[in-house]
Design an enzyme around this catalytic site. Structure first.
Site, short mmCIF file in Angstrom:
data_model
loop_
_atom_site.label_atom_id
_atom_site.label_comp_id
_atom_site.label_asym_id
_atom_site.label_seq_id
_atom_site.Cartn_x
_atom_site.Cartn_y
_atom_site.Cartn_z
N ASP A 365 38.45 29.97 29.32
CA ASP A 365 37.19 29.17 28.98
C ASP A 365 36.43 29.43 30.39
O ASP A 365 37.09 29.18 31.50
CB ASP A 365 37.72 27.80 29.13
CG ASP A 365 36.63 26.72 28.81
OD1 ASP A 365 36.47 26.59 27.46
OD2 ASP A 365 36.05 26.31 29.55
N ILE A 366 35.31 29.39 30.32
CA ILE A 366 34.31 29.75 31.35
C ILE A 366 33.88 28.30 32.08
O ILE A 366 33.64 27.38 31.58
CB ILE A 366 32.84 30.46 30.94
CG1 ILE A 366 33.19 31.81 30.28
CG2 ILE A 366 32.07 30.77 32.40
CD1 ILE A 366 32.13 32.39 29.70
N GLU A 408 32.16 28.86 24.63
CA GLU A 408 32.34 29.91 25.85
C GLU A 408 33.75 30.03 25.92
O GLU A 408 34.55 30.81 26.98
CB GLU A 408 31.99 29.12 27.10
CG GLU A 408 32.97 27.98 27.37
CD GLU A 408 32.23 26.53 27.17
OE1 GLU A 408 32.34 25.59 27.62
OE2 GLU A 408 31.66 26.53 25.89
#
Length: 489
Positions: A365-366, A408
Protein backbone atom coordinates in the site's frame (compact mmCIF):
# COMPACT_ATOMS: atom_id res chain seq x y z
CA UNK A 1 22.61 2.91 -71.22
CA UNK A 2 20.11 1.71 -73.84
CA UNK A 3 17.31 -0.40 -72.36
CA UNK A 4 14.88 -2.89 -73.87
CA UNK A 5 11.19 -2.00 -73.51
CA UNK A 6 8.32 -4.33 -74.46
CA UNK A 7 5.06 -2.55 -75.27
CA UNK A 8 1.83 -4.60 -75.41
CA UNK A 9 -1.27 -2.86 -76.79
CA UNK A 10 -4.16 -4.37 -78.80
CA UNK A 11 -5.22 -1.10 -80.46
CA UNK A 12 -2.97 -0.46 -83.54
CA UNK A 13 -3.47 3.30 -83.26
CA UNK A 14 -2.64 3.39 -79.53
CA UNK A 15 0.29 1.02 -80.10
CA UNK A 16 1.83 3.28 -82.74
CA UNK A 17 1.16 6.43 -80.71
CA UNK A 18 2.77 5.08 -77.52
CA UNK A 19 5.68 3.59 -79.51
CA UNK A 20 6.41 6.96 -81.10
CA UNK A 21 6.26 8.64 -77.71
CA UNK A 22 8.62 6.06 -76.17
CA UNK A 23 11.05 6.37 -79.11
CA UNK A 24 12.01 9.80 -77.79
CA UNK A 25 13.79 8.05 -74.95
CA UNK A 26 16.04 6.29 -77.53
CA UNK A 27 15.63 2.85 -76.00
CA UNK A 28 15.09 -0.37 -77.99
CA UNK A 29 11.33 -0.99 -78.26
CA UNK A 30 9.56 -4.29 -79.02
CA UNK A 31 5.81 -4.35 -79.65
CA UNK A 32 3.04 -6.94 -79.35
CA UNK A 33 -0.66 -6.63 -80.18
CA UNK A 34 -1.92 -9.13 -77.55
CA UNK A 35 -0.83 -10.82 -74.34
CA UNK A 36 0.07 -14.18 -75.92
CA UNK A 37 2.35 -12.49 -78.45
CA UNK A 38 3.72 -10.40 -75.58
CA UNK A 39 4.55 -13.46 -73.45
CA UNK A 40 6.39 -15.00 -76.43
CA UNK A 41 8.48 -11.82 -76.82
CA UNK A 42 9.22 -11.77 -73.08
CA UNK A 43 10.89 -15.19 -73.37
CA UNK A 44 12.68 -14.25 -76.61
CA UNK A 45 14.03 -10.84 -75.55
CA UNK A 46 13.91 -10.64 -71.72
CA UNK A 47 13.20 -6.88 -71.69
CA UNK A 48 14.19 -4.44 -68.93
CA UNK A 49 10.62 -3.15 -68.72
CA UNK A 50 7.17 -4.33 -69.80
CA UNK A 51 4.43 -1.76 -70.51
CA UNK A 52 1.02 -3.31 -71.11
CA UNK A 53 -2.53 -2.17 -71.68
CA UNK A 54 -5.10 -3.61 -69.26
CA UNK A 55 -8.11 -4.12 -71.52
CA UNK A 56 -7.12 -6.76 -74.12
CA UNK A 57 -8.85 -9.84 -75.61
CA UNK A 58 -8.22 -13.44 -74.38
CA UNK A 59 -5.74 -12.49 -71.64
CA UNK A 60 -6.04 -9.02 -70.08
CA UNK A 61 -3.30 -6.96 -68.45
CA UNK A 62 -4.07 -8.18 -64.91
CA UNK A 63 -3.90 -11.84 -66.01
CA UNK A 64 -0.71 -11.22 -68.01
CA UNK A 65 0.86 -9.66 -64.95
CA UNK A 66 -0.14 -12.56 -62.67
CA UNK A 67 1.16 -15.09 -65.21
CA UNK A 68 4.58 -13.45 -65.57
CA UNK A 69 4.96 -12.81 -61.85
CA UNK A 70 4.52 -16.57 -61.25
CA UNK A 71 7.68 -17.33 -63.24
CA UNK A 72 10.61 -17.34 -60.80
CA UNK A 73 12.99 -15.78 -63.36
CA UNK A 74 10.73 -13.46 -65.35
CA UNK A 75 9.05 -12.05 -62.21
CA UNK A 76 12.09 -9.78 -61.72
CA UNK A 77 11.15 -7.75 -64.80
CA UNK A 78 9.10 -4.68 -63.75
CA UNK A 79 5.64 -4.25 -65.29
CA UNK A 80 3.74 -1.00 -65.87
CA UNK A 81 0.01 -1.34 -66.56
CA UNK A 82 -1.77 1.34 -68.64
CA UNK A 83 -5.45 2.29 -68.66
CA UNK A 84 -7.68 5.02 -70.04
CA UNK A 85 -9.54 5.09 -66.72
CA UNK A 86 -8.43 6.45 -63.38
CA UNK A 87 -10.58 4.25 -61.17
CA UNK A 88 -9.31 3.19 -57.75
CA UNK A 89 -10.40 -0.37 -58.53
CA UNK A 90 -8.09 -0.45 -61.57
CA UNK A 91 -5.17 0.67 -59.42
CA UNK A 92 -6.08 -1.86 -56.72
CA UNK A 93 -6.18 -4.82 -59.13
CA UNK A 94 -3.04 -3.68 -60.94
CA UNK A 95 -1.06 -3.74 -57.71
CA UNK A 96 -2.68 -6.98 -56.46
CA UNK A 97 -1.81 -8.65 -59.78
CA UNK A 98 1.83 -7.83 -59.09
CA UNK A 99 2.27 -4.72 -61.28
CA UNK A 100 5.15 -2.50 -60.22
CA UNK A 101 3.41 0.65 -61.41
CA UNK A 102 -0.02 1.82 -62.62
CA UNK A 103 -0.19 4.72 -65.09
CA UNK A 104 -3.27 6.39 -66.54
CA UNK A 105 -3.00 7.00 -70.30
CA UNK A 106 -2.62 10.71 -70.90
CA UNK A 107 -2.29 13.14 -73.79
CA UNK A 108 0.55 14.70 -71.83
CA UNK A 109 3.54 12.93 -73.43
CA UNK A 110 6.13 14.64 -71.25
CA UNK A 111 4.44 13.43 -68.07
CA UNK A 112 4.24 9.85 -69.40
CA UNK A 113 7.92 9.85 -70.49
CA UNK A 114 8.97 11.30 -67.15
CA UNK A 115 7.17 8.50 -65.29
CA UNK A 116 8.74 5.81 -67.51
CA UNK A 117 12.22 7.37 -67.18
CA UNK A 118 11.96 7.59 -63.40
CA UNK A 119 10.81 4.00 -63.25
CA UNK A 120 13.62 2.72 -65.50
CA UNK A 121 16.14 4.62 -63.42
CA UNK A 122 14.99 2.89 -60.22
CA UNK A 123 14.53 -0.59 -61.72
CA UNK A 124 17.12 -3.35 -61.35
CA UNK A 125 19.40 -3.51 -64.40
CA UNK A 126 19.62 -6.79 -66.34
CA UNK A 127 23.10 -7.30 -67.77
CA UNK A 128 23.40 -8.55 -71.36
CA UNK A 129 25.16 -11.66 -70.11
CA UNK A 130 22.31 -12.38 -67.68
CA UNK A 131 19.73 -11.70 -70.40
CA UNK A 132 21.31 -14.13 -72.86
CA UNK A 133 21.59 -16.80 -70.15
CA UNK A 134 17.86 -16.50 -69.36
CA UNK A 135 16.96 -16.74 -73.08
CA UNK A 136 19.23 -19.80 -73.43
CA UNK A 137 17.74 -21.46 -70.34
CA UNK A 138 14.18 -20.86 -71.53
CA UNK A 139 15.02 -22.31 -74.97
CA UNK A 140 16.62 -25.39 -73.40
CA UNK A 141 13.37 -26.10 -71.54
CA UNK A 142 11.99 -26.86 -75.01
CA UNK A 143 8.42 -25.80 -74.24
CA UNK A 144 6.09 -24.20 -76.71
CA UNK A 145 4.31 -20.99 -75.76
CA UNK A 146 1.00 -22.66 -74.92
CA UNK A 147 2.78 -25.07 -72.56
CA UNK A 148 4.48 -22.11 -70.85
CA UNK A 149 1.16 -20.33 -70.46
CA UNK A 150 -0.49 -23.50 -69.14
CA UNK A 151 2.34 -23.96 -66.63
CA UNK A 152 2.02 -20.36 -65.47
CA UNK A 153 -1.76 -20.73 -65.20
CA UNK A 154 -1.32 -23.96 -63.21
CA UNK A 155 1.10 -22.24 -60.81
CA UNK A 156 -1.33 -19.35 -60.39
CA UNK A 157 -4.21 -21.75 -59.75
CA UNK A 158 -2.17 -23.74 -57.23
CA UNK A 159 -1.20 -20.55 -55.41
CA UNK A 160 -4.77 -19.23 -55.23
CA UNK A 161 -6.03 -22.66 -54.06
CA UNK A 162 -3.43 -22.83 -51.26
CA UNK A 163 -4.27 -19.26 -50.22
CA UNK A 164 -7.99 -20.11 -50.04
CA UNK A 165 -7.26 -23.20 -47.94
CA UNK A 166 -5.26 -21.10 -45.46
CA UNK A 167 -7.93 -18.40 -45.31
CA UNK A 168 -10.53 -21.03 -44.39
CA UNK A 169 -8.52 -21.94 -41.28
CA UNK A 170 -9.19 -18.60 -39.58
CA UNK A 171 -12.37 -20.07 -38.04
CA UNK A 172 -10.16 -22.25 -35.79
CA UNK A 173 -8.14 -19.44 -34.14
CA UNK A 174 -9.95 -19.93 -30.82
CA UNK A 175 -8.35 -23.37 -30.35
CA UNK A 176 -4.58 -23.67 -30.78
CA UNK A 177 -4.70 -27.47 -30.88
CA UNK A 178 -7.44 -27.69 -33.54
CA UNK A 179 -5.86 -24.93 -35.61
CA UNK A 180 -2.47 -26.66 -35.43
CA UNK A 181 -3.97 -29.99 -36.47
CA UNK A 182 -5.68 -28.41 -39.48
CA UNK A 183 -2.47 -26.59 -40.43
CA UNK A 184 -0.41 -29.78 -40.22
CA UNK A 185 -2.94 -31.58 -42.41
CA UNK A 186 -2.74 -28.82 -45.03
CA UNK A 187 1.06 -28.59 -44.80
CA UNK A 188 1.48 -32.37 -45.24
CA UNK A 189 -0.53 -32.18 -48.47
CA UNK A 190 2.01 -29.62 -49.75
CA UNK A 191 5.33 -30.56 -48.10
CA UNK A 192 7.00 -33.90 -47.39
CA UNK A 193 8.17 -33.94 -43.75
CA UNK A 194 8.75 -36.35 -40.89
CA UNK A 195 8.35 -33.78 -38.12
CA UNK A 196 6.61 -30.42 -38.42
CA UNK A 197 6.42 -27.81 -35.64
CA UNK A 198 4.25 -24.78 -35.20
CA UNK A 199 4.30 -22.19 -32.44
CA UNK A 200 1.76 -19.45 -31.70
CA UNK A 201 3.10 -16.80 -29.35
CA UNK A 202 0.76 -15.32 -26.73
CA UNK A 203 0.45 -11.72 -25.56
CA UNK A 204 0.60 -12.89 -21.94
CA UNK A 205 4.28 -13.77 -21.51
CA UNK A 206 3.53 -15.62 -18.28
CA UNK A 207 1.87 -18.41 -20.22
CA UNK A 208 3.92 -21.49 -21.00
CA UNK A 209 5.06 -21.58 -24.62
CA UNK A 210 3.97 -24.79 -26.32
CA UNK A 211 5.50 -26.12 -29.53
CA UNK A 212 2.84 -28.08 -31.41
CA UNK A 213 4.25 -31.16 -33.17
CA UNK A 214 3.18 -33.45 -36.00
CA UNK A 215 5.08 -36.69 -36.64
CA UNK A 216 4.54 -38.31 -40.04
CA UNK A 217 5.84 -41.65 -41.33
CA UNK A 218 8.56 -41.90 -38.66
CA UNK A 219 9.32 -43.06 -35.15
CA UNK A 220 10.99 -40.29 -33.11
CA UNK A 221 12.46 -40.77 -29.63
CA UNK A 222 11.17 -38.41 -26.93
CA UNK A 223 14.72 -37.14 -26.32
CA UNK A 224 14.91 -36.20 -30.01
CA UNK A 225 11.63 -34.28 -29.74
CA UNK A 226 13.13 -32.38 -26.80
CA UNK A 227 16.19 -31.59 -28.95
CA UNK A 228 13.86 -30.35 -31.71
CA UNK A 229 12.16 -28.11 -29.15
CA UNK A 230 15.57 -26.74 -28.12
CA UNK A 231 16.67 -26.31 -31.75
CA UNK A 232 13.43 -24.51 -32.66
CA UNK A 233 13.21 -22.10 -29.73
CA UNK A 234 16.95 -21.32 -29.83
CA UNK A 235 16.35 -20.04 -33.34
CA UNK A 236 13.09 -18.22 -32.52
CA UNK A 237 14.25 -16.68 -29.20
CA UNK A 238 18.08 -16.74 -29.33
CA UNK A 239 18.47 -14.21 -26.51
CA UNK A 240 16.02 -15.56 -23.94
CA UNK A 241 15.43 -19.31 -24.46
CA UNK A 242 18.33 -20.61 -22.35
CA UNK A 243 17.36 -18.38 -19.41
CA UNK A 244 13.71 -19.47 -19.48
CA UNK A 245 13.95 -23.06 -20.76
CA UNK A 246 11.47 -24.35 -18.17
CA UNK A 247 8.78 -22.06 -19.66
CA UNK A 248 8.80 -24.02 -22.95
CA UNK A 249 7.24 -27.40 -23.70
CA UNK A 250 5.95 -29.59 -26.53
CA UNK A 251 2.55 -31.02 -27.41
CA UNK A 252 2.12 -33.78 -30.00
CA UNK A 253 -0.98 -32.93 -32.01
CA UNK A 254 -0.97 -35.90 -34.36
CA UNK A 255 1.35 -38.78 -35.23
CA UNK A 256 1.54 -41.41 -37.94
CA UNK A 257 4.25 -43.75 -36.65
CA UNK A 258 6.49 -45.84 -38.89
CA UNK A 259 8.77 -48.03 -36.75
CA UNK A 260 10.99 -48.75 -39.77
CA UNK A 261 11.84 -45.06 -40.08
CA UNK A 262 13.51 -44.31 -36.74
CA UNK A 263 15.11 -41.10 -35.52
CA UNK A 264 17.25 -41.65 -32.44
CA UNK A 265 19.23 -38.41 -32.78
CA UNK A 266 18.38 -34.98 -34.15
CA UNK A 267 21.44 -35.17 -36.42
CA UNK A 268 19.64 -37.90 -38.40
CA UNK A 269 17.34 -35.25 -39.87
CA UNK A 270 19.22 -34.26 -43.02
CA UNK A 271 16.68 -31.64 -44.10
CA UNK A 272 15.77 -28.85 -41.69
CA UNK A 273 13.92 -25.55 -42.06
CA UNK A 274 13.06 -23.25 -39.14
CA UNK A 275 11.19 -20.02 -39.95
CA UNK A 276 10.48 -17.37 -37.27
CA UNK A 277 7.41 -15.24 -38.04
CA UNK A 278 7.42 -11.66 -36.78
CA UNK A 279 5.14 -8.66 -37.01
CA UNK A 280 5.87 -5.10 -35.82
CA UNK A 281 9.24 -6.24 -34.35
CA UNK A 282 7.51 -8.90 -32.24
CA UNK A 283 7.86 -12.67 -32.73
CA UNK A 284 4.27 -13.87 -33.13
CA UNK A 285 5.15 -17.47 -33.94
CA UNK A 286 7.15 -19.80 -36.10
CA UNK A 287 7.08 -22.96 -38.18
CA UNK A 288 9.64 -25.69 -38.81
CA UNK A 289 10.02 -28.86 -40.85
CA UNK A 290 12.44 -31.78 -40.40
CA UNK A 291 13.02 -34.72 -42.78
CA UNK A 292 15.27 -37.73 -42.43
CA UNK A 293 16.28 -37.52 -46.10
CA UNK A 294 18.32 -34.71 -47.61
CA UNK A 295 17.06 -32.05 -50.03
CA UNK A 296 13.40 -32.55 -49.18
CA UNK A 297 12.62 -28.97 -48.18
CA UNK A 298 13.76 -27.03 -51.25
CA UNK A 299 10.46 -25.85 -52.76
CA UNK A 300 10.95 -22.15 -52.05
CA UNK A 301 7.75 -21.10 -53.82
CA UNK A 302 5.55 -23.31 -51.62
CA UNK A 303 7.27 -22.16 -48.42
CA UNK A 304 6.94 -18.54 -49.54
CA UNK A 305 3.15 -19.00 -49.85
CA UNK A 306 2.91 -20.95 -46.56
CA UNK A 307 4.83 -18.30 -44.60
CA UNK A 308 2.90 -15.42 -46.17
CA UNK A 309 -0.48 -16.96 -45.31
CA UNK A 310 0.65 -18.25 -41.92
CA UNK A 311 1.73 -14.73 -40.99
CA UNK A 312 -1.83 -13.53 -41.61
CA UNK A 313 -3.26 -16.35 -39.47
CA UNK A 314 -0.75 -15.72 -36.70
CA UNK A 315 -1.55 -12.00 -36.68
CA UNK A 316 -5.26 -12.82 -36.25
CA UNK A 317 -4.41 -15.30 -33.46
CA UNK A 318 -2.12 -12.75 -31.78
CA UNK A 319 -4.87 -10.11 -31.85
CA UNK A 320 -7.26 -12.65 -30.30
CA UNK A 321 -4.76 -13.43 -27.51
CA UNK A 322 -4.17 -9.70 -27.00
CA UNK A 323 -7.92 -9.11 -26.61
CA UNK A 324 -8.07 -11.85 -23.96
CA UNK A 325 -4.98 -10.42 -22.26
CA UNK A 326 -6.36 -6.87 -22.11
CA UNK A 327 -9.49 -8.24 -20.40
CA UNK A 328 -7.36 -9.30 -17.41
CA UNK A 329 -4.98 -6.31 -17.28
CA UNK A 330 -5.29 -3.03 -15.39
CA UNK A 331 -4.92 -0.24 -17.94
CA UNK A 332 -2.95 2.19 -15.77
CA UNK A 333 -0.34 -0.10 -14.21
CA UNK A 334 -0.10 -2.97 -16.71
CA UNK A 335 -0.61 -5.37 -13.78
CA UNK A 336 -3.27 -8.06 -13.62
CA UNK A 337 -6.68 -6.80 -12.54
CA UNK A 338 -8.59 -7.84 -9.40
CA UNK A 339 -10.82 -10.31 -11.24
CA UNK A 340 -7.83 -12.21 -12.62
CA UNK A 341 -6.16 -12.09 -9.19
CA UNK A 342 -9.18 -13.75 -7.57
CA UNK A 343 -9.28 -16.51 -10.22
CA UNK A 344 -5.52 -17.12 -9.88
CA UNK A 345 -5.59 -17.13 -6.08
CA UNK A 346 -8.39 -19.70 -6.12
CA UNK A 347 -6.34 -21.96 -8.41
CA UNK A 348 -3.02 -21.52 -6.57
CA UNK A 349 -4.60 -21.94 -3.13
CA UNK A 350 -6.25 -25.23 -4.21
CA UNK A 351 -2.93 -26.43 -5.68
CA UNK A 352 -1.07 -25.53 -2.49
CA UNK A 353 -3.54 -27.45 -0.34
CA UNK A 354 -3.67 -30.46 -2.67
CA UNK A 355 0.11 -30.83 -3.08
CA UNK A 356 1.04 -29.42 0.35
CA UNK A 357 3.31 -26.77 -1.20
CA UNK A 358 4.08 -23.29 0.14
CA UNK A 359 2.11 -20.27 -1.01
CA UNK A 360 2.54 -16.69 0.19
CA UNK A 361 0.55 -13.50 -0.39
CA UNK A 362 2.06 -10.03 -0.11
CA UNK A 363 0.14 -6.76 -0.19
CA UNK A 364 1.65 -3.31 -0.82
CA UNK A 365 0.00 0.00 0.00
CA UNK A 366 1.48 3.37 -1.00
CA UNK A 367 1.87 5.48 2.14
CA UNK A 368 -0.18 8.70 2.33
CA UNK A 369 -1.28 8.27 -1.27
CA UNK A 370 -4.37 10.47 -0.79
CA UNK A 371 -2.10 13.29 0.34
CA UNK A 372 0.11 12.76 -2.76
CA UNK A 373 -2.97 13.14 -4.97
CA UNK A 374 -4.22 16.19 -3.04
CA UNK A 375 -0.85 18.02 -3.09
CA UNK A 376 0.52 17.08 -6.52
CA UNK A 377 -2.61 16.10 -8.44
CA UNK A 378 -4.06 12.83 -9.68
CA UNK A 379 -1.92 12.85 -12.81
CA UNK A 380 1.25 12.67 -10.72
CA UNK A 381 -0.43 10.08 -8.46
CA UNK A 382 -1.10 7.89 -11.53
CA UNK A 383 2.53 8.30 -12.58
CA UNK A 384 3.75 7.17 -9.14
CA UNK A 385 1.45 4.14 -9.19
CA UNK A 386 2.65 3.15 -12.69
CA UNK A 387 6.35 3.56 -11.77
CA UNK A 388 6.00 1.56 -8.55
CA UNK A 389 4.24 -1.20 -10.52
CA UNK A 390 7.21 -1.34 -12.91
CA UNK A 391 9.67 -1.60 -10.02
CA UNK A 392 7.71 -4.47 -8.47
CA UNK A 393 7.36 -6.33 -11.81
CA UNK A 394 11.07 -6.06 -12.55
CA UNK A 395 12.02 -7.33 -9.07
CA UNK A 396 10.07 -10.60 -9.02
CA UNK A 397 10.12 -14.00 -10.72
CA UNK A 398 8.18 -14.86 -13.84
CA UNK A 399 6.23 -17.40 -11.80
CA UNK A 400 4.87 -14.73 -9.43
CA UNK A 401 1.56 -12.94 -10.06
CA UNK A 402 1.22 -9.20 -9.49
CA UNK A 403 -2.18 -7.48 -9.51
CA UNK A 404 -3.69 -4.11 -8.74
CA UNK A 405 -6.04 -4.95 -5.89
CA UNK A 406 -7.74 -1.58 -5.67
CA UNK A 407 -6.77 2.09 -5.54
CA UNK A 408 -3.15 2.24 -4.41
CA UNK A 409 -3.00 -1.41 -3.23
CA UNK A 410 -0.90 -3.95 -5.13
CA UNK A 411 -1.08 -7.64 -4.26
CA UNK A 412 1.32 -10.49 -5.04
CA UNK A 413 0.78 -14.25 -5.30
CA UNK A 414 4.07 -16.05 -4.65
CA UNK A 415 3.78 -19.79 -5.41
CA UNK A 416 6.08 -22.27 -3.63
CA UNK A 417 7.40 -19.51 -1.36
CA UNK A 418 7.45 -19.19 2.43
CA UNK A 419 7.00 -15.82 4.15
CA UNK A 420 10.71 -15.87 5.11
CA UNK A 421 11.65 -16.38 1.46
CA UNK A 422 9.13 -13.76 0.27
CA UNK A 423 10.43 -11.20 2.75
CA UNK A 424 13.78 -10.94 0.89
CA UNK A 425 12.49 -9.55 -2.46
CA UNK A 426 9.69 -7.61 -0.69
CA UNK A 427 12.16 -5.75 1.50
CA UNK A 428 14.38 -5.15 -1.55
CA UNK A 429 11.41 -3.57 -3.34
CA UNK A 430 10.48 -1.44 -0.32
CA UNK A 431 14.03 -0.13 0.01
CA UNK A 432 14.28 0.55 -3.74
CA UNK A 433 11.11 2.67 -3.65
CA UNK A 434 12.22 4.46 -0.47
CA UNK A 435 15.51 5.50 -2.10
CA UNK A 436 13.94 6.56 -5.40
CA UNK A 437 13.08 10.16 -6.30
CA UNK A 438 9.77 10.53 -8.13
CA UNK A 439 9.97 13.64 -10.29
CA UNK A 440 7.08 16.08 -10.49
CA UNK A 441 8.50 18.48 -13.05
CA UNK A 442 11.74 19.68 -11.41
CA UNK A 443 10.64 18.71 -7.91
CA UNK A 444 11.80 15.41 -6.40
CA UNK A 445 9.10 13.71 -4.30
CA UNK A 446 9.84 10.92 -1.82
CA UNK A 447 7.40 8.02 -1.65
CA UNK A 448 7.32 4.99 0.66
CA UNK A 449 5.25 1.82 0.81
CA UNK A 450 4.02 -0.51 3.55
CA UNK A 451 3.71 -4.26 3.13
CA UNK A 452 2.10 -7.27 4.79
CA UNK A 453 2.96 -10.93 4.08
CA UNK A 454 1.13 -14.15 5.03
CA UNK A 455 1.36 -17.77 3.91
CA UNK A 456 -0.80 -20.88 3.72
CA UNK A 457 -0.49 -22.79 6.98
CA UNK A 458 -2.30 -25.86 8.29
CA UNK A 459 -4.96 -23.73 10.03
CA UNK A 460 -5.71 -21.64 6.90
CA UNK A 461 -8.70 -23.36 5.32
CA UNK A 462 -9.84 -20.81 2.74
CA UNK A 463 -8.29 -18.24 0.45
CA UNK A 464 -10.36 -15.59 2.24
CA UNK A 465 -8.54 -16.44 5.49
CA UNK A 466 -5.17 -16.09 3.76
CA UNK A 467 -6.22 -12.73 2.32
CA UNK A 468 -7.45 -11.54 5.73
CA UNK A 469 -4.09 -12.45 7.35
CA UNK A 470 -2.19 -10.56 4.63
CA UNK A 471 -4.41 -7.54 5.13
CA UNK A 472 -3.88 -7.71 8.91
CA UNK A 473 -0.08 -7.84 8.45
CA UNK A 474 -0.30 -4.76 6.16
CA UNK A 475 -2.36 -2.95 8.82
CA UNK A 476 0.36 -3.72 11.39
CA UNK A 477 2.99 -2.13 9.11
CA UNK A 478 0.89 1.03 8.88
CA UNK A 479 0.14 1.09 12.62
CA UNK A 480 3.85 0.77 13.36
CA UNK A 481 4.66 3.95 11.41
CA UNK A 482 4.51 2.87 7.73
CA UNK A 483 7.42 2.16 5.35
CA UNK A 484 7.73 -1.30 6.90
CA UNK A 485 7.19 -4.97 6.04
CA UNK A 486 5.30 -7.16 8.52
CA UNK A 487 5.00 -10.96 8.37
CA UNK A 488 1.78 -12.32 9.84
CA UNK A 489 2.34 -14.27 13.04
Amino acid sequence: MRKKILLIEDSPIQLKSIELTLSKLEHEIFTATNAIEGIELVYQTVPDLIISDIIMPEINGYQLCRLLKNDDVIKKIPIILLTQLNEKLDSFWALKAGADCFITKSNNQEEFLSQVTNFLRGAETISEEERQQIIKDKKSENKDLQTRINNLLDQSLIESTIINEFRNLSEFIYSTRILSKELFSLAYSLVDFNVACIFFNERDDKKKKFLQLSIQNASVEESVLMDIKKDFFNEIFPDTYKKEESSYDIEIVDALINVHNKAENISEFHSRLVIPIAYANKVIGGIAFYHLKSERLNNNKIFEIIVKELKILMRIKWLYSETKYLAIIDGLTGLYNRRFFQQTLEREFARSKRHKTCLSLAMFDIDHFKKVNDVYGHQFGDKVLAEISKIIKSSLRKTDYIARYGGEEIILILPETTTAQANIPIERIREKIESREFMNGNEAVKITISCGIAEVESDVNTQEELLARTDKALYESKRAGRNKTTIYS
